[in-house]
Enzyme design. Structure first.
Site, mmCIF file in Angstrom:
data_model
loop_
_atom_site.group_PDB
_atom_site.id
_atom_site.type_symbol
_atom_site.label_atom_id
_atom_site.label_comp_id
_atom_site.label_asym_id
_atom_site.label_seq_id
_atom_site.Cartn_x
_atom_site.Cartn_y
_atom_site.Cartn_z
ATOM 1 C CB CYS A 1 -4.458 -15.900 16.240
ATOM 2 S SG CYS A 1 -4.205 -14.473 14.975
ATOM 3 N NE ARG B 1 4.857 2.620 6.079
ATOM 4 C CZ ARG B 1 4.767 3.616 5.671
ATOM 5 N NH1 ARG B 1 5.546 4.010 4.760
ATOM 6 N NH2 ARG B 1 3.805 4.420 5.826
ATOM 7 C CG ASP C 1 -5.928 1.143 8.290
ATOM 8 O OD1 ASP C 1 -5.585 1.589 7.246
ATOM 9 O OD2 ASP C 1 -5.350 0.144 8.803
ATOM 10 N NE ARG D 1 -3.830 0.076 2.039
ATOM 11 C CZ ARG D 1 -4.132 -0.749 2.729
ATOM 12 N NH1 ARG D 1 -4.185 -0.767 3.985
ATOM 13 N NH2 ARG D 1 -5.273 -1.738 2.172
ATOM 14 C CE1 TYR D 2 0.124 4.314 4.441
ATOM 15 C CE2 TYR D 2 0.499 1.963 5.012
ATOM 16 C CZ TYR D 2 -0.326 3.184 5.143
ATOM 17 O OH TYR D 2 -1.086 3.353 6.112
ATOM 18 C CB CYS E 1 -9.875 -10.678 14.613
ATOM 19 S SG CYS E 1 -8.548 -10.716 13.041
ATOM 20 C CB CYS F 1 -9.088 -10.597 19.162
ATOM 21 S SG CYS F 1 -7.315 -10.679 19.787
ATOM 22 N NE ARG G 1 -4.497 -8.258 7.892
ATOM 23 C CZ ARG G 1 -3.350 -8.042 8.493
ATOM 24 N NH1 ARG G 1 -3.045 -8.693 9.672
ATOM 25 N NH2 ARG G 1 -2.793 -6.729 8.284
ATOM 26 C CE LYS H 1 -1.315 1.408 10.247
ATOM 27 N NZ LYS H 1 -0.910 0.879 8.948
ATOM 28 C CG ASP I 1 -10.106 -1.464 10.877
ATOM 29 O OD1 ASP I 1 -9.826 -0.189 10.738
ATOM 30 O OD2 ASP I 1 -9.045 -2.408 10.792
#
Length: 393
Positions: free
Chosen positions: A124, A115, A329, A111-112, A131, A128, A133, A336, A292
């Protein structure tokens, strides 16, 4: 030698502090969950219904932090499914950040400019409830294949502008030391990759995973930065802080990313307590995320003003390095975006009028316009010459 109770059994330290034992004994069913917390029959039915869409896994360690009777326990709310997750709002999306749309090869999100995000697993230690994703994580305990690693690494190698790689998932630290080192070694072979970062919640939910063997291995691939994910002061335990200390003592800087969650940490007092405990333990607060727009998370989202007010009430009352950047985001892959309290009241060619953390107003004069820079310096020189003449007649 101490013992721990899990599902009515005494668990010796030799098992409890073995991260593989913790992983094997994760709570994944309603029947197992009832041995850790009180549930009504209706709650059991609702959780079962939720598990038809979103998976559950809770480590025995994290389960031990839950209040068995308090349904508003912040630990329990992050770990135990709710029937509210079945309510999908029109604005919610499976992939709210458009990660799949910005994935040039499997496992890479670019995206950037300088990076990339390198997704190495869907697994995981705990799933959570908030989450981002959840469309991927928990669907299957997938770890990236060697072929996929090679494809991703070759993409990074081909883009010389990439200097920073964030390894995430899922949670990279649920992989074996050997698998993780295999990835790190390949990334370190790329000359233009300067920084490797790892995003993990393991210090929070599975602190015994941070072994001496792991930290010794990570030291071989410095500079490595790790961002973890503490959301509430109750997650700051001796075990979690010992795990973080092992990482910091190994020379690995630690940052923390929290998500602003309704009913869990949307109080300035709770957030202040969390942030101060983090910095006391050498963990730098990095981001505070607005929750999100992933499917089934509407009950966790606060109004954006809540986060803005929280940062406003922290500014000036705790040290600046302890205050995270509040960000959204942007839905659709906009990246972000910082969202801050408004401290600038007005700004023009002559002055800036500002409000400080107490609400008091202050004025800062602007420097001379560049058009008058020559005149400004000439006048300043004349003043200096005049002073010299006075002191040196």
């Amino acid at each position: 030698m101490s013992e721990h109770i899990f599902h009515g059994k005494l668990i010796p330290d030799s098992d409890w502090y073995d991260w593989r034992w913790q992983f094997r004994n994760r709570i994944t069913t309603v029947a197992e969950l009832t041995e850790s917390i009180d549930l009504t029959e209706q709650e059991k039915q609702e959780i079962t219904q939720c598990l038809g869409k979103f998976r559950m896994a809770i480590t025995p360690y994290y389960a031990s932090l839950m209040d068995p009777t308090d349904r508003n326990c912040p630990i329990r709310m992050q770990a135990v499914p709710s029937n509210l997750e079945n309510r999908i709002l029109p604005c919610e999306m499976a992939d709210p950040l458009n990660e799949e749309g910005e994935s040039p090869v499997p496992g890479i999100v670019h995206r950037y400019p300088d990076r990339v995000l390198f997704l190495v697993t869907h697994q995981c230690s705990m799933y959570c409830r908030h989450c981002t994703r959840r469309r991927l994580v928990g669907e299957e305990d997938m770890v990236i294949s060697d072929k996929e690693i090679d494809t991703a690494v070759e993409y990074i190698r081909s883009k010389e502008e990439i200097r920073d790689v964030l390894i995430s998932g899922g949670d990279p630290l649920t992989m074996s030391d050997e698998k993780l080192e295999h990835i790190l070694k390949k990334l370190r072979s790329i000359e233009h990759v300067e920084i490797i970062r790892i995003g993990t919640r393991v210090p929070v939910v599975l602190p015994m995973r941070i072994t001496l063997e792991l930290t010794n291995m990570l030291r071989n691939y410095e500079p490595i930065w790790i961002n973890t994910h503490f959301n509430h002061p109750k997650e700051i335990t001796k075990d979690s802080m010992d795990a973080c200390a092992r990482l910091v003592d190994a020379g690995i800087p630690l940052g923390n990313q929290s998500v602003l969650l309704r009913g869990i940490n949307d109080s300035t007092d709770i957030m202040k307590d969390l942030l101060l405990k983090l910095v006391k333990n050498r963990i730098r607060p990095y981001y505070l995320y607005q929750c999100d727009l992933s499917q089934g998370l509407g009950h966790f989202r606060t109004r954006v003003e809540t986060g803005i007010e929280m940062i406003h009430h922290l500014q000036g009352y705790i040290s600046g390095y302890a205050i995270p950047k509040f960000v959204i985001d942007a839905p659709g892959g906009g990246g972000k975006i910082p969202v801050n309290p408004e401290y600038i009241i007005s700004i023009d060619d002559n002055e800036v009028v500002m409000r400080n953390y107490k609400g008091d107003l202050y004025t800062y004069p602007q420097p001379p316009d560049i058009r008058y820079e020559k005149e400004f310096h000439l006048n300043a020189r004349e003043v200096c010459d005049e002073n010299d003449n006075l002191h040196n007649p």
